[in-house]
Design a protein around this motif. Structure first.
Motif, PDB file in Angstrom:
ATOM      1  N   LYS A 152       0.906  -1.281  -0.058  1.00 37.13           N
ATOM      2  CA  LYS A 152       0.184  -0.051  -0.199  1.00 37.13           C
ATOM      3  C   LYS A 152       0.803   1.189  -0.151  1.00 37.13           C
ATOM      4  N   ALA A 153       0.185   2.368  -0.348  1.00 40.34           N
ATOM      5  CA  ALA A 153       1.072   3.591  -0.440  1.00 40.34           C
ATOM      6  C   ALA A 153       1.270   3.955   0.802  1.00 40.34           C
ATOM      7  N   ARG A 154       2.430   4.843   1.257  1.00 39.52           N
ATOM      8  CA  ARG A 154       2.941   5.251   2.360  1.00 39.52           C
ATOM      9  C   ARG A 154       1.855   5.903   3.298  1.00 39.52           C
ATOM     10  N   ARG A 155       1.223   6.687   2.492  1.00 36.44           N
ATOM     11  CA  ARG A 155      -0.014   7.714   3.090  1.00 36.44           C
ATOM     12  C   ARG A 155      -0.962   7.049   3.496  1.00 36.44           C
ATOM     13  N   MET A 156      -1.330   5.773   2.967  1.00 35.01           N
ATOM     14  CA  MET A 156      -2.148   4.937   3.558  1.00 35.01           C
ATOM     15  C   MET A 156      -2.071   4.215   4.701  1.00 35.01           C
ATOM     16  N   ALA A 157      -0.631   3.720   4.663  1.00 37.48           N
ATOM     17  CA  ALA A 157       0.023   2.979   5.786  1.00 37.48           C
ATOM     18  C   ALA A 157       0.138   3.851   6.976  1.00 37.48           C
ATOM     19  N   PHE A 158       0.527   5.075   7.046  1.00 35.57           N
ATOM     20  CA  PHE A 158       0.636   6.099   8.109  1.00 35.57           C
ATOM     21  C   PHE A 158      -0.709   6.237   8.643  1.00 35.57           C
ATOM     22  N   GLU A 159      -1.792   6.459   7.695  1.00 32.36           N
ATOM     23  CA  GLU A 159      -3.163   6.827   8.319  1.00 32.36           C
ATOM     24  C   GLU A 159      -3.529   5.661   8.960  1.00 32.36           C
ATOM     25  N   GLU A 160      -3.236   4.418   8.577  1.00 34.08           N
ATOM     26  CA  GLU A 160      -3.652   3.207   9.308  1.00 34.08           C
ATOM     27  C   GLU A 160      -3.263   3.046  10.733  1.00 34.08           C
ATOM     28  N   THR A 161      -2.040   3.538  10.974  1.00 37.11           N
ATOM     29  CA  THR A 161      -1.469   3.569  12.389  1.00 37.11           C
ATOM     30  C   THR A 161      -2.341   4.643  13.144  1.00 37.11           C
ATOM     31  N   CYS A 162      -2.705   5.712  12.540  1.00 36.05           N
ATOM     32  CA  CYS A 162      -3.526   6.657  13.183  1.00 36.05           C
ATOM     33  C   CYS A 162      -4.765   6.246  13.733  1.00 36.05           C
ATOM     34  N   ASP A 163      -5.410   5.294  13.071  1.00 35.05           N
ATOM     35  CA  ASP A 163      -6.677   4.721  13.316  1.00 35.05           C
ATOM     36  C   ASP A 163      -6.497   3.734  14.526  1.00 35.05           C
ATOM     37  N   VAL A 164      -5.231   3.271  14.898  1.00 37.61           N
ATOM     38  CA  VAL A 164      -4.966   2.491  16.117  1.00 37.61           C
ATOM     39  C   VAL A 164      -4.758   3.449  17.245  1.00 37.61           C
ATOM     40  N   LEU A 165      -4.284   4.632  16.883  1.00 39.04           N
ATOM     41  CA  LEU A 165      -3.979   5.808  18.097  1.00 39.04           C
ATOM     42  C   LEU A 165      -5.416   6.402  18.231  1.00 39.04           C
ATOM     43  N   MET A 166      -6.465   6.631  17.628  1.00 37.46           N
ATOM     44  CA  MET A 166      -7.550   7.279  17.656  1.00 37.46           C
ATOM     45  C   MET A 166      -8.319   6.135  18.622  1.00 37.46           C
ATOM     46  N   VAL A 167      -8.616   4.771  18.012  1.00 34.67           N
ATOM     47  CA  VAL A 167      -9.274   4.128  19.053  1.00 34.67           C
ATOM     48  C   VAL A 167      -8.782   3.730  20.479  1.00 34.67           C
ATOM     49  N   THR A 168      -7.398   3.746  20.553  1.00 35.07           N
ATOM     50  CA  THR A 168      -6.942   3.720  22.076  1.00 35.07           C
ATOM     51  C   THR A 168      -7.182   4.872  22.851  1.00 35.07           C
ATOM     52  N   SER A 169      -6.931   5.968  22.165  1.00 37.06           N
ATOM     53  CA  SER A 169      -7.218   7.250  22.808  1.00 37.06           C
ATOM     54  C   SER A 169      -8.445   7.357  23.390  1.00 37.06           C
ATOM     55  N   HIS A 170      -9.620   7.110  22.588  1.00 38.20           N
ATOM     56  CA  HIS A 170     -11.136   6.977  22.977  1.00 38.20           C
ATOM     57  C   HIS A 170     -11.267   6.213  23.908  1.00 38.20           C
ATOM     58  N   TYR A 171     -10.941   4.779  23.821  1.00 39.06           N
ATOM     59  CA  TYR A 171     -11.437   3.828  24.888  1.00 39.06           C
ATOM     60  C   TYR A 171     -10.493   4.370  26.322  1.00 39.06           C
ATOM     61  N   ILE A 172      -9.303   4.733  25.827  1.00 40.62           N
ATOM     62  CA  ILE A 172      -8.792   5.276  27.163  1.00 40.62           C
ATOM     63  C   ILE A 172      -9.558   6.053  28.237  1.00 40.62           C
ATOM     64  N   LYS A 173     -10.342   7.145  27.476  1.00 41.07           N
ATOM     65  CA  LYS A 173     -11.098   7.975  28.219  1.00 41.07           C
ATOM     66  C   LYS A 173     -12.509   7.445  28.338  1.00 41.07           C
ATOM     67  N   ALA A 174     -13.018   6.684  27.582  1.00 42.62           N
ATOM     68  CA  ALA A 174     -14.442   6.257  27.943  1.00 42.62           C
ATOM     69  C   ALA A 174     -14.459   4.882  28.565  1.00 42.62           C
ATOM     70  N   ALA A 175     -13.405   4.187  28.855  1.00 39.50           N
ATOM     71  CA  ALA A 175     -13.679   2.745  29.241  1.00 39.50           C
ATOM     72  C   ALA A 175     -14.061   3.081  31.044  1.00 39.50           C
ATOM     73  N   PRO A 176     -13.851   3.957  31.708  1.00 42.17           N
ATOM     74  CA  PRO A 176     -14.298   4.046  33.195  1.00 42.17           C
ATOM     75  C   PRO A 176     -15.795   4.298  33.119  1.00 42.17           C
ATOM     76  N   ARG A 177     -16.247   5.055  32.150  1.00 39.57           N
ATOM     77  CA  ARG A 177     -17.809   5.398  32.060  1.00 39.57           C
ATOM     78  C   ARG A 177     -18.576   4.146  31.653  1.00 39.57           C
ATOM     79  N   ILE A 178     -17.858   3.513  30.275  1.00 38.80           N
ATOM     80  CA  ILE A 178     -18.485   2.286  29.824  1.00 38.80           C
ATOM     81  C   ILE A 178     -18.584   0.972  30.833  1.00 38.80           C
ATOM     82  N   LEU A 179     -17.657   0.794  31.462  1.00 42.04           N
ATOM     83  CA  LEU A 179     -17.337  -0.353  32.366  1.00 42.04           C
ATOM     84  C   LEU A 179     -17.679  -0.237  33.833  1.00 42.04           C
ATOM     85  N   ARG A 180     -18.084   1.196  34.292  1.00 40.55           N
ATOM     86  CA  ARG A 180     -18.686   1.259  35.737  1.00 40.55           C
ATOM     87  C   ARG A 180     -19.765   0.345  36.037  1.00 40.55           C
ATOM     88  N   GLU A 181     -19.907   0.150  37.174  1.00 42.07           N
ATOM     89  CA  GLU A 181     -21.057  -0.630  37.703  1.00 42.07           C
ATOM     90  C   GLU A 181     -22.127   0.176  38.006  1.00 42.07           C
TER      91      GLU A 181
END
Length: 517
Positions: free
Chosen positions: A99-128
């Protein structure tokens, strides 16, 4: 062509050494741009899969005992490590998938975005969540989220890093272990991401990597899993879904698409052409959400088609490890042959190629030109089947109702796009399309990159979803912990049931009026 400087023999040895394998068999990993061998990837057998689950379960018991805050801390460190090493991941992805390098780099950003989202959201999602119990005041009921156990995750070659690490992230934060099977064509970049997770502090053994063809180890992965996450073809998804159901375990299946795009009469063609080109040819058309069917109003078709073809012809193809090319290679010669077969079938039955339609062996063994067709009819393979390459067809429509009917005339329902200056009207059209992701004035990124919202497919495009709260909750079971402060639920032996019935009805009526239940 030489490999990127980061892809050293030492690194390759470390990455291939992460695969659980005792079979003695291997798969030759090749550089897509040249077809030259890069390394041997060990292959797993069903016994290796079983051993991988056993090791992951032992580590998962430790991981699940950690407080959520500690697990999130690991992911914060991983996020920072990936920010620093993203271009190494891109190097490996380009080597393996072309794949083109632009696309490869953007793919790593997807993981960064998902990780950042769940770091913030997990305490709310998983709370009792505590609720009133069966009897007000004297009883309570609490929802407690617990991890499923070990998730079997099968990822494809087209977006290997994102579908492996982004799908694993909510499972891990929720307290699960993972047995991960990347495609043989795209394991190295995934293994590098797993190394970063371990460097960030993941307990040893929590993620296990197994490799092999689906017919060889796919059944063993599903058989031993507590939950299954699969991204791939609809045909394989049906098999996995059936096996998961037989084993009474849940699954998410993100499957194929034959995605439509509608250009309305009032669309801004500057934006519509540029956006449609991006949504059609990203990742060389190897994206389950990319656009394969374009519907343009009769009044705008000639102008749109001319400008779209010119834009497709301007796409820069290249086999380089820099950011110059707009588009890279298909993943393999076999995939190039599949794309060519779809185009040849269409042309043989009367379709017209407006641009492209041919391989580019001067660039590499699996390159194929950006291709635009018209005069495509329902009897052609390209009209119905997912081509999964840099190929699209342009159709015309007379009325909006006709456009919607044509867009819905498919077994798939993954992604759709509508372009129009009147955003409310365009959104109204989009809501009529039977797809899990609707994009107005964008091709696909607007919906998929919205990590707070769920993303999934309708019809034959899948079951379940990723992202949003549901993307984490699916990896958990819920326990209902009910506490009775005083025993009021048991009637004495001498109960007068005639009076008891009247009393119960009166109590239920009162609670309804008071809004208690």
């Amino acid at each position: 062509m030489s490999l990127p400087a980061s892809v050293t023999p030492d690194l390759l040895a470390k990455l291939t050494g992460m695969v659980v394998s005792t079979s003695g068999r291997s798969h030759a990993v090749t550089e897509v741009y040249t077809g030259e061998k890069v390394c041997d990837l060990p292959q797993s057998d069903p016994g290796d899969v079983k051993a991988a689950y056993s090791a992951a379960r032992a580590a998962q018991a430790v991981w699940a005992s950690w407080p959520l805050k500690r697990r999130v801390g690991v992911m914060k460190r991983f996020h920072e490590l990936l920010l620093g090493q993203g271009l190494v991941v891109a190097d490996l992805m380009q080597v393996e998938t072309g794949k083109a390098r632009r696309m490869a780099f953007e793919e790593t950003c997807d993981v960064l975005m998902v990780t950042s989202h769940y770091i913030k959201a997990a305490p709310r999602i998983l709370r009792e969540r505590k609720h009133g119990g069966v009897v007000p005041i004297v009883s309570t009921s609490t929802e407690v989220r617990i991890p499923k156990g070990v998730v079997g995750l099968i990822s494809p070659w087209n977006f290997p890093f994102a579908t492996s690490l982004s799908d694993a992230m909510p499972a891990l934060i929720a307290g699960n272990g993972v047995v991960l099977k990347p495609d043989n064509k795209s394991t190295l970049n995934v293994a590098y991401g797993v190394r970063l997770l371990y460097e960030a502090g993941l307990p040893a053994g929590l993620i296990q990597i197994v490799c092999g063809e689906g017919p060889d180890i796919g059944a063993a992965i599903v058989e031993n899993a507590d939950y299954v996450m699969f991204t791939g073809s609809t045909a394989t998804g049906r098999v996995i879904g059936a096996q998961a159901g037989q084993n009474l375990v849940g699954c998410t299946l993100e499957l194929g698409g034959k995605n439509p795009l509608i250009v309305l009469d009032d669309a801004n063609l500057d934006e519509a052409v540029a956006g449609t080109v991006a949504a059609t040819f990203l990742n060389t058309g190897q994206a389950c959400m990319h656009i394969e069917r374009i519907y343009v109003s009769e009044r705008r078709r000639e102008e749109f088609t001319k400008r779209f073809v010119e834009a497709a012809q301007a796409i820069r193809l290249g086999a380089t490890y820099d950011f110059a090319p707009d588009m890279g290679s298909l993943v393999s010669v076999a995939q190039r042959e599949r794309v060519q077969a779809h185009v040849d079938d269409a042309v043989g039955k009367g379709a017209t190629v407006l641009t492209g339609g041919k391989p580019r062996p001067d660039l590499g063994p699996a390159f194929f030109e950006p291709t635009v067709l018209t005069d495509v009819t329902p009897d052609m393979v390209l009209a119905r089947a997912e081509t999964f390459g840099p190929v699209t067809a342009i159709y015309s429509y007379a009325t909006v109702d006709e456009a919607v009917a044509l867009a819905n005339d498919t077994e798939y329902g993954l992604n759709a796009s509508v372009w129009g200056s009147d955003r409310r009207a365009a959104e109204a059209v989009g809501r009529r399309i039977q797809a899990g992701n609707i994009n107005v004035n964008d091709g696909l990124a607007a919906s998929y990159a919205s990590k707070k919202s769920t993303s999934g497919g309708l019809k034959a495009s899948g079951v379940g979803s990723r992202h949003g709260d549901a993307g984490m909750l699916k990896y958990t079971d819920v326990q209902n912990v009910a506490v009775l402060k005083k025993q009021v639920l048991t009637n004495p032996p001498d109960t007068d049931w005639t009076k008891q019935v009247a009393k119960t009805v009166k109590g239920l009526r009162l609670m309804r009026k008071l809004g208690i239940r």
